[in-house]
Design a protein around this motif. Structure first.
Motif, PDB file in Angstrom:
ATOM      1  N   GLY A 211      -0.513  30.434 -44.687  1.00 18.69           N
ATOM      2  CA  GLY A 211       0.671  29.591 -44.556  1.00 18.69           C
ATOM      3  C   GLY A 211       1.910  30.105 -45.268  1.00 18.69           C
ATOM      4  N   LYS A 212       1.977  31.405 -45.532  1.00 17.34           N
ATOM      5  CA  LYS A 212       3.131  31.959 -46.253  1.00 17.34           C
ATOM      6  C   LYS A 212       4.409  31.837 -45.418  1.00 17.34           C
ATOM      7  N   SER A 213       4.372  32.347 -44.203  1.00 11.52           N
ATOM      8  CA  SER A 213       5.562  32.296 -43.331  1.00 11.52           C
ATOM      9  C   SER A 213       5.920  30.858 -42.980  1.00 11.52           C
ATOM     10  N   SER A 214       4.913  30.058 -42.702  1.00 15.06           N
ATOM     11  CA  SER A 214       5.159  28.661 -42.350  1.00 15.06           C
ATOM     12  C   SER A 214       5.816  27.912 -43.504  1.00 15.06           C
ATOM     13  N   THR A 215       5.456  28.264 -44.733  1.00 12.47           N
ATOM     14  CA  THR A 215       6.064  27.626 -45.902  1.00 12.47           C
ATOM     15  C   THR A 215       7.566  27.881 -45.938  1.00 12.47           C
ATOM     16  N   VAL A 216       7.969  29.129 -45.713  1.00  5.03           N
ATOM     17  CA  VAL A 216       9.390  29.479 -45.743  1.00  5.03           C
ATOM     18  C   VAL A 216      10.149  28.716 -44.657  1.00  5.03           C
ATOM     19  N   TYR A 292      13.643  35.661 -49.314  1.00  5.77           N
ATOM     20  CA  TYR A 292      12.262  35.198 -49.315  1.00  5.77           C
ATOM     21  C   TYR A 292      11.485  36.134 -48.385  1.00  5.77           C
ATOM     22  N   ALA A 293      10.469  36.778 -48.912  1.00  6.44           N
ATOM     23  CA  ALA A 293       9.676  37.721 -48.123  1.00  6.44           C
ATOM     24  C   ALA A 293       8.204  37.362 -48.213  1.00  6.44           C
ATOM     25  N   THR A 294       7.473  37.694 -47.158  1.00  5.23           N
ATOM     26  CA  THR A 294       6.025  37.496 -47.180  1.00  5.23           C
ATOM     27  C   THR A 294       5.345  38.847 -46.995  1.00  5.23           C
ATOM     28  N   SER A 295       4.167  38.974 -47.571  1.00  2.00           N
ATOM     29  CA  SER A 295       3.403  40.205 -47.423  1.00  2.00           C
ATOM     30  C   SER A 295       1.931  39.903 -47.643  1.00  2.00           C
ATOM     31  N   ASN A 296       1.096  40.590 -46.902  1.00  2.00           N
ATOM     32  CA  ASN A 296      -0.346  40.469 -47.123  1.00  2.00           C
ATOM     33  C   ASN A 296      -0.799  41.369 -48.265  1.00  2.00           C
ATOM     34  N   ARG A 297       0.140  42.135 -48.804  1.00  2.00           N
ATOM     35  CA  ARG A 297      -0.161  43.088 -49.875  1.00  2.00           C
ATOM     36  C   ARG A 297       0.561  42.671 -51.147  1.00  2.00           C
ATOM     37  N   ARG A 298      -0.112  42.698 -52.272  1.00  2.00           N
ATOM     38  CA  ARG A 298       0.531  42.402 -53.560  1.00  2.00           C
ATOM     39  C   ARG A 298       1.518  43.509 -53.919  1.00  2.00           C
ATOM     40  N   HIS A 299       1.101  44.766 -53.680  1.00  2.00           N
ATOM     41  CA  HIS A 299       1.999  45.899 -53.863  1.00  2.00           C
ATOM     42  C   HIS A 299       2.484  46.302 -52.484  1.00  2.00           C
ATOM     43  N   ILE A 300       3.786  46.139 -52.250  1.00  2.00           N
ATOM     44  CA  ILE A 300       4.338  46.182 -50.901  1.00  2.00           C
ATOM     45  C   ILE A 300       4.309  47.578 -50.307  1.00  2.00           C
ATOM     46  N   VAL A 301       4.418  48.615 -51.154  1.00  2.00           N
ATOM     47  CA  VAL A 301       4.474  49.981 -50.650  1.00  2.00           C
ATOM     48  C   VAL A 301       3.060  50.536 -50.505  1.00  2.00           C
TER      49      VAL A 301
END
Length: 390
Positions: A211-216, A292-301
């Protein structure tokens, strides 16, 4: 000369709201008023009515929307609290009275003008357009102007222009189950942003389907009436970020720049653009915007083992530069995959909301089977399971 023809000529005199004359509704009305042939009047009326229906069925509301969304010299000056000349103020009042006459036309007016027995109906109502316009200006930090006046969410087209997302997700904050603490953190940051207090750029990271994107999007919908708008950018559009920031920097509204599913490769040119925005570079950041950004990764790179053992002389510095991008977000909110108990709680509440009358134990067994077949438990999985039952 008929009253409709007089109204048309008065509309042609519009200067402050001149751009409205090129809108489809006004073009069809102009075609109607200029024509002296019945068949052409009928076609123009039908086209005008079709435009009214596309806007919801009310001529009054359609005209109001055009006036309120117009990005003209008067409203820009009022938004920035600049001095308005006496001549422009007089012109605005006169033109608003003309558009009010247009907004309160009735199907009967056209029926009498054409001398026919039937015309397609549309809704209408009396209004005081000048008073309503002034009221919106008094609260311009909530209503905004131009394309931002009526829509909560926007996207960047390939041309580089912003356009409203007409079919934007209408999700609300009260539609969620679970992750209350995570969601409240984002809400509180947004409230601080609205109130002009210190607000942070936010990274919502964690497992897919939580629900990350839905939250935003729900936050943007919830605070629309308080002047919040969302601009969605893809990662490959980050080169437009300084241009967008420049366009919105003088706007009285508050903007969430939303970047969904964010991740970078080692050679991605967009990395530095986002880094500059997060660090507050003057060319890449506006005071009335947060990211506000969402990512499935804690470290984005993304980083490979080969890169860790690579030939870079200052390998450790390079590695830290990549890993620290997520740390440049002032606020990181983690959405973890739900436990079995939380997953089943979400399923039960969704079942109640959708009036699904299954024995609770059967419901939970079927929900677990559904999750196992998909290889994970998540809020999205629970929602898909309920939809499968429906």
């Amino acid at each position: 000369m008929s009253e409709i023809k007089k109204l048309y000529l008065d509309l042609c005199m519009s200067s402050v709201f001149h751009s409205l004359l090129e809108k489809p509704l006004l073009l069809h009305f102009s075609s109607y008023a200029r024509s002296n042939e019945l068949d052409k009047k009928i076609k123009a009326y039908a086209a005008m009515t079709s435009e009214i229906y596309a806007s919801g069925g009310s001529l009054t509301d359609a005209v109001k929307r055009l006036v309120f969304e117009d990005e003209n010299v008067y409203i820009k000056a009022r938004a920035h609290k600049k001095e308005i000349s006496k001549e422009i103020s007089i012109a605005v009042l006169r033109e608003l009275s003309v558009f009010e006459r247009l907004a309160t036309l009735t199907p009967e007016d056209f029926k009498l003008d054409m001398g026919v027995e039937y015309v397609s109906p549309f809704a209408f109502e009396k209004c005081n357009l000048a008073a309503e316009y002034e009221e919106r200006i008094d609260s311009i930090e909530k209503h905004g102007y131009g394309i931002f006046a009526s829509h909560p969410m926007f996207r960047l087209e390939t041309s580089g222009e912003l356009s409203p997302i007409v079919s934007a997700d209408k999700i609300s904050l009260d539609s969620f189950i679970g992750y209350e603490q995570e969601r409240q953190t984002v809400v509180e940051n947004t409230i601080a942003f609205i109130e002009g207090r210190s607000a942070l750029n936010v990274l919502l990271c964690g497992d897919a389907g939580t629900g990350k994107s839905s939250t935003v999007k729900a936050v943007a919908n919830h605070f629309f009436d308080r002047g919040v708008r969302l601009i969605e950018l893809r990662k490959d559009q980050l080169s437009f970020l300084p241009e967008i920031m420049g366009r919105i920097s003088e706007n009285p509204l508050k903007f969430i720049i939303f970047i969904d599913d964010l991740s970078f490769n080692k050679s991605d040119d967009n990395f530095s653009m986002l880094k500059a925005a997060l660090e507050g570079s003057a060319s890449a950041r506006a005071k009335n915007a947060v990211i506000y950004a969402t990512s499935n990764r804690r470290h984005i790179v993304r980083e490979t083992f080969e890169e860790r053992e690579g030939a870079d002389v200052h390998r450790n510095d390079t590695m830290q530069e990549k890993l620290s991008l997520s740390e440049r977000f002032g606020l990181v909110v983690l959405f973890q995959r739900p436990t079995k108990q939380i997953y089943l709680k979400i399923v039960r509440e969704l079942a109640d909301r959708n009036n699904i009358s299954l024995d609770p134990s059967d419901l939970e067994i079927k929900a677990e089977e559904f999750a196992l077949r998909r290889g994970n438990r998540s809020a999205r999985c629970a929602e898909q399971f309920i939809k499968s039952l429906l």
